[in-house]
Motif scaffolding. Structure first.
Motif, mmCIF file in Angstrom:
data_model
loop_
_atom_site.group_PDB
_atom_site.id
_atom_site.type_symbol
_atom_site.label_atom_id
_atom_site.label_comp_id
_atom_site.label_asym_id
_atom_site.label_seq_id
_atom_site.Cartn_x
_atom_site.Cartn_y
_atom_site.Cartn_z
ATOM 1 N N CYS A 1 -34.833 70.037 9.676
ATOM 2 C CA CYS A 1 -34.361 69.895 11.052
ATOM 3 C C CYS A 1 -34.575 68.444 11.491
ATOM 4 O O CYS A 1 -35.624 67.871 11.251
ATOM 5 C CB CYS A 1 -35.143 70.844 11.955
ATOM 6 N N HIS A 2 -33.566 67.879 12.140
ATOM 7 C CA HIS A 2 -33.679 66.468 12.532
ATOM 8 C C HIS A 2 -34.658 66.285 13.685
ATOM 9 O O HIS A 2 -35.075 65.187 13.986
ATOM 10 C CB HIS A 2 -32.301 65.918 12.906
ATOM 11 N N CYS B 1 -33.672 73.092 19.021
ATOM 12 C CA CYS B 1 -32.575 72.699 18.139
ATOM 13 C C CYS B 1 -31.441 73.714 18.219
ATOM 14 O O CYS B 1 -31.660 74.925 18.234
ATOM 15 C CB CYS B 1 -33.082 72.592 16.708
ATOM 16 N N ASP C 1 -29.356 74.312 15.944
ATOM 17 C CA ASP C 1 -29.209 74.973 14.635
ATOM 18 C C ASP C 1 -30.410 75.851 14.301
ATOM 19 O O ASP C 1 -30.611 76.222 13.152
ATOM 20 C CB ASP C 1 -29.063 73.926 13.521
ATOM 21 N N HIS D 1 -31.660 77.413 10.623
ATOM 22 C CA HIS D 1 -32.886 77.003 9.924
ATOM 23 C C HIS D 1 -33.739 78.223 9.603
ATOM 24 O O HIS D 1 -34.313 78.320 8.520
ATOM 25 C CB HIS D 1 -33.735 76.053 10.795
HETATM 26 ZN ZN LIG Z 1 -32.623 71.373 13.688
#
Ligand SMILES: [Zn+2]
Length: 632
Positions: A248-249, A409, A411, A415
């Protein structure tokens, strides 16, 4: 079938029938049917070979052995081959088969082991065999081994395997057997007491352990471990891939998931505890209520409903008292109905003649109930008893999760799915790991247990973590065989000291012989006198050893078998083979084979024993039974 094979040019052939009696029957049938597959010259040649082996063909012993009909079969080119056959007979069959004179052999699978009798065709009577307790399917390994005899090197370009058709034959499973190229080899290698003694004597405990670990059986076990290891490596690679995909960024997603997992575990635990607690409360309550009690079950969103107890609960574990409701319905209630919300609000005296089926009684009861219910105190909201520590922890985790960088996040759920994959793969790896751990060094562990037993029995002496072999151990080191430990124990005690040579051979036979079927056992009565006493003491000894084994988690000693006691005794006393075998279903070949093993063990005993008198008795015992067809 034989005629068919002959016409097709598929002789010589071996037909595998998985029972000795059926092999003999097949030969008899061929003889009765007047079948022969030999020429006149071949018959003469056969006769000559047989005569050379048995010059005294008219002896009583040969008559007992069915020599005449056996010769008849040989001359026609037909014979049986199985373990029940006298060794001398087997040799002749093998020789004639190799010379191409005997062309039809009916054999049990013992022929498949180690005897050089290549055939043009191999016939399997069926694809199941009796293994002593069930009809088991022939395995791919057995199929390969049996049919591997088809095709003679340098003579045939191909071999033929024929399976006799019958209604239960499954063509698919046959195809499966025939196409299997590889099959697992199973090692029957197991370290024995005798082996442990000799290895320690020669190499010391540590080296002995190492040697065993690197032994063939360990190699076999490790090969399956190699498979497991490959699987584990593949799973680990997969995890690496999943981890990349999960990245995850916003932050460390693994730490975020660890928080979430902790929370869900904790919630699951408290929920489980809660369910258990509610059930206990309800069960206690239902067990305690008595006939005539008016009870209410306080539901959270409904008003409390009163019941009156008509019959008390019977089953302590799942109490289900019979009750009547305000609406005059009679039913049983259990813990799921009550939860932790049951309480008693009053009592109605039920008359002895009370009949819950009578409408009049019911309405009277309902009236009484409503009076009690009206004056009953309202439900006190039960304070939720929960472990405040756990609550604090739960709310701490919730906060930490919300505060985590990855929580926001977009996403996130994507994840999470990758994480679930990692989690389940990791669990697979853990399982594989424990399987590998139990397989490796299983033999060394067995060796350690053997050493424990031997130390307890003082065949070994333990000093720090190594062993030395005691004098008794040296004796055990000279005894080979499945019941090596029992034999050594008998030598060490006075069990055999009073026996004559005849009795000795008989007693020793119980350490060697194994009945083919379980029902052979226990049908023999034990001889009286000193032999009977010795046999009984041996059984006690065996029991003691079994106890010691089980204390050390071992189970290696098989049972003694008295099935050969009388046969050996009679033979040792010089009775004729006909008399000896008369009351048994032993075949002559079996008798000879077992007798040779008894002689062998007697020989070991005479060499190992440090009691000169006992050694001499064992020696003469061996001489007594090494006569006649046993000595051929
Ligand atoms: Zn993420």
């Amino acid at each position: 079938m034989i005629e068919e094979l002959d016409r097709a040019g598929l002789l010589p052939s071996i037909t595998f029938i998985f029972s000795r009696a059926a092999c003999d029957d097949a030969v008899s049938q061929c003889l009765a049917g007047g079948l022969f597959v030999t020429s006149a010259e071949e018959r003469l040649e056969i006769r000559g070979i047989v005569d050379a082996h048995f010059p005294d063909a008219s002896s009583e012993e040969l008559r007992i052995l069915g020599f005449a009909s056996w010769c008849d079969g040989l001359e026609r080119g037909i014979a049986a081959h199985h373990a029940g056959l006298l060794p001398a007979f087997k040799v002749v069959v093998e020789q004639l088969f190799q010379a191409g004179l005997v062309k039809v052999v009916f054999a049990t699978e013992t022929l498949a082991l180690g005897i050089n009798m290549p055939a043009r065709s191999v016939v399997l009577e069926k694809l199941t065999k009796w293994n002593g307790s069930v009809h088991a399917a022939v395995t791919a390994g057995e199929y390969t081994q049996l049919t591997g005899r088809a095709g003679r090197r340098g003579i045939d370009t191909q071999g033929h395997a024929i399976v006799v058709w019958h209604s239960e034959l499954d063509p698919d499973s046959l195809a499966g057997l025939a196409s299997a190229r590889t099959y697992p080899l199973k090692s029957s290698f197991k370290p024995s007491y005798n082996m442990a003694i000799n290895l320690i004597e020669k190499f010391g405990t540590h080296r002995a352990r190492e040697l065993l670990e690197s032994s063939f059986a360990q190699f076999q076990a490790d090969r399956s471990v190699v498979g497991l290891a490959t699987q584990m490596r593949r799973s680990e690679d997969a995890i690496d891939g999943y981890q990349e995909a999960m990245e995850c960024h916003l932050g460390d997603f693994a730490s975020y998931m660890s928080l979430r997992r902790q929370l869900s575990d904790l919630e699951k635990d408290t929920k489980r505890d809660g369910v258990r607690e509610r059930r206990n409360t309800a069960t206690n309550f239902l067990n305690e209520v008595q006939r005539g009690d008016v009870i209410v079950i306080d539901a959270a969103r409904r008003s409390s409903v009163p019941f009156v107890v008509i019959d008390e609960a019977q089953d302590m574990d799942d109490p289900r008292p019979r009750v009547m409701s305000q609406t005059r319905v009679v039913k049983r209630i259990g813990y799921t109905d009550v939860g932790d919300q049951g309480r008693t609000i009053g009592q109605i005296r039920l008359p002895a003649t009370f009949d819950s089926r009578s409408p009049k009684t019911r309405s009277w009861l309902a009236d009484q109930m409503s009076v009690i219910a009206k004056s009953a105190p309202p439900a006190v909201p039960t304070e939720k008893i929960s472990d405040s520590k756990i609550d604090v922890e739960i709310s701490r985790l919730r906060k930490a999760i919300r505060a985590h960088a990855c929580h926001g996040c977009t996403d996130r759920e994507e994840h999470v799915r990758w994480h679930e994959r990692i989690y389940s793969t990791q669990r697979e790896i853990d399982k594989l790991e424990s399987r590998v751990a139990t397989r490796t060094s299983s033999i060394a562990k067995e060796f350690d247990r053997i050493c424990e037993v031997l130390t307890e029995l003082k065949y070994l002496e333990k000093s720090s973590d190594a062993h030395t072999v005691t004098d008794a151990g040296l004796v055990l080191g000279r005894i080979y065989g499945e019941l090596d430990l029992l034999t050594a124990e008998c030598l060490r005690s006075s069990i055999w000291r009073e026996l004559t040579a005849e009795q000795m051979s008989s007693a020793v036979s119980t350490l060697v012989y194994e009945s083919r079927r379980d029902d052979d056992r226990d049908t023999q009565n034990i001889p009286e006198g000193s032999l009977g006493i010795a046999l009984t003491e041996m059984v006690y000894k065996w029991g003691e050893l079994k106890d010691i084994e089980s204390q050390h988690r071992m189970d290696s000693l098989r049972e003694m078998d008295p099935g050969f006691v009388w046969v050996t005794l009679k033979w040792a006393r010089g009775q004729s083979i006909a008399k000896v075998l008369k009351s048994t279903d032993l075949q002559p070949g079996d008798f000879v084979r077992w007798s040779k093993q008894v002689i062998d063990l007697l020989g070991q005993i005479s060499l190992a024993s440090d009691d000169p008198k006992l050694a001499a008795t064992a020696r003469s015992a061996g001489d007594l039974i090494n006569r006649g067809i046993v000595a051929w």
